[in-house]
Enzyme design. Structure first.
Site, PDB file in Angstrom:
ATOM      1  N   GLU A  79      -2.365  11.424   3.300  1.00  0.00           N
ATOM      2  CA  GLU A  79      -3.438  11.318   4.282  1.00  0.00           C
ATOM      3  C   GLU A  79      -3.366  12.546   5.186  1.00  0.00           C
ATOM      4  OE1 GLU A  79      -4.375   7.030   5.752  1.00  0.00           O
ATOM      5  OE2 GLU A  79      -2.188   7.210   5.654  1.00  0.00           O
TER       6      GLU A  79
ATOM      7  N   GLU B  24       0.853  -1.191   0.000  1.00  0.00           N
ATOM      8  CA  GLU B  24       0.000   0.000   0.000  1.00  0.00           C
ATOM      9  C   GLU B  24       0.883   1.232   0.000  1.00  0.00           C
ATOM     10  OE1 GLU B  24      -2.914   0.131   3.131  1.00  0.00           O
ATOM     11  OE2 GLU B  24      -2.839   2.319   3.236  1.00  0.00           O
TER      12      GLU B  24
END
Length: 426
Positions: A177, A172
């Protein structure tokens, strides 16, 4: 800092062929007086190729392009997120001004049920699984994030083999974020076998002077090559990772990945909304773009050849700032694999070809340096195969017209001589 969250499972209502498998996925010197006429790199055959682009043009209220994105629906127990992701254009729609708007609302219009009972919020999550994947290149999104406690927007990627190997073996890559209690900071993180969830490998980038990311649009990007991923915000590099960072665990990122955009509400990392959180909140996306070079091999760039057929080379294959860029026998190494960006940069080993100290004088050496968007890192190619730094109006030049290995490259007044002629990705 590492992202202290658990896996972000993909939702149970994704495409039927992937639904079961994805249920366990993680989210987480020389020269005379002549001057060449320069044209942007992006206008040459050697320029990076755009492999995916969504500018989100369309009528207000329209759903996203179904040929590019699928919309996930459902809740997410793994992070204890509070939202229910809805379908169609209920929470993800174009605004008619060239943006995608993902809206989080405090509502439950259809009696949605979540892991904790009746859902309290709705939002949206999109991915390109089954529609677009890529291995390596420049991946970016220009976005304005929401604000408030409990908000958790993200732009990230998962390995396309997740259905076969599961998460975190799939890998990932979190391009960006943000959690609402850190309005000035975003995070980039890697998750893989032995370094997933709260043990993910990452770093944060903080805006200066107390600015908040919700105040304006910013461009979040990774430059991704074999055994190399570099993160940037608005062209400012803040993190570079290689297999040396995984503590001996497998590097899970030399394979195709797909893209994901979402806005979560609440969860272990951001915490839940509180009395000061206002709704609706919006993640506004101006564009998503993926580019890569057209060298016809790996898609990660190609060589630049010059005098005596030798290659533009990064000395000792080091990506340290200030590393000399030189002429050397072509050997196919990553130190000689250059990606020409549509932004005018020329990149290798996750960094940019740079004129030292932004100099404009004849004989100023060129080097490798963190990409920073400055004029010292902008290049153009003339129809006569000159590589020009427009700020200095000078050409990339082999010092002393020498074809010896390790001869330093520099900028010099364009003269049309053999030591200023280059074949990009040739």
């Amino acid at each position: 800092m590492d992202s202290p969250r658990l896996s972000r499972r993909l939702l149970r209502s994704v495409l039927p062929a992937l639904a079961l498998a994805l249920a366990t996925a993680g989210l987480v010197g020389s020269g005379g007086p002549a001057t060449a006429t320069a044209t942007p790199m992006s206008q040459t055959a050697a320029a990076a190729t755009t492999t995916f682009a969504d500018e989100f043009d369309g009528p207000a209220g329209s759903a996203v392009d179904g040929a590019k994105w699928q919309i996930e629906t459902g809740d997410n127990v793994d992070n204890h997120e509070r939202q229910y992701y809805t379908s169609g254009n209920n929470n993800a729609a174009l605004d008619g001004q060239g943006h995608l708007v993902i809206t989080a609302r405090k509502e439950n219009p259809s009696n949605y049920q979540c892991w904790y009972g009746t859902c309290q919020y709705t939002s949206a999550r999109l991915n390109t699984s089954g529609k677009f994947t890529q291995q390596y290149g420049h991946v970016e999104a220009r976005m304005k994030v929401p604000r408030g406690q409990g908000m958790w927007p993200a732009f990230w990627m998962l390995g396309n083999d997740i259905g076969q190997v599961g998460w975190p073996n799939s890998g990932e890559i979190d391009v960006m974020e943000n959690v609402g209690f850190e309005p000035s900071t975003v995070h980039g993180t890697l998750h893989g076998p032995g370094y997933s969830g709260s043990a993910g490998i990452g770093a944060g980038y903080t805006l200066p002077g107390g600015q908040a990311f919700a105040d304006d649009f910013h461009t979040f990007a990774v430059d991704w090559a074999p055994d190399s991923i570099t993160w940037s915000v608005d062209g400012n590099v803040y993190q570079h990772r290689t297999p040396a960072d995984t503590g001996g665990n497998p590097w899970a990122f030399n394979k195709p990945f797909f893209l994901i955009l979402n806005l979560a509400v609440g969860g272990y990392w951001p915490g839940d909304p509180d009395g000061g959180t206002t709704f609706p909140q919006q993640l506004v996306v101006d564009h998503v773009r993926v580019t890569t070079s057209d060298d016809g091999a790996t898609g990660t760039g190609g060589r630049i050849t010059g005098l005596a057929g030798k290659c533009v080379d990064v000395a000792a294959a080091s990506n340290a700032n200030g590393t000399p860029v030189q002429l050397y026998d072509c050997n196919g190494s990553e130190a000689q694999r250059w990606t020409v960006g549509t932004d005018g940069t020329i990149r290798a080993l996750g960094k940019c070809l740079d004129v030292a100290s932004g100099g404009t004088a004849d004989g100023t050496p060129v080097q490798l340096w963190d990409c920073n968007g400055s004029a010292a890192q902008k290049w153009a190619v003339s129809g006569a195969r000159d590589i020009v730094n427009p700020q200095a109006d000078k050409c990339l030049d082999v010092t002393g017209n020498s074809s010896a290995n390790s001869t330093r490259l520099q900028i010099w007044t364009c003269a049309g001589t053999a030591n200023q002629k280059w074949t990009v990705n040739g």
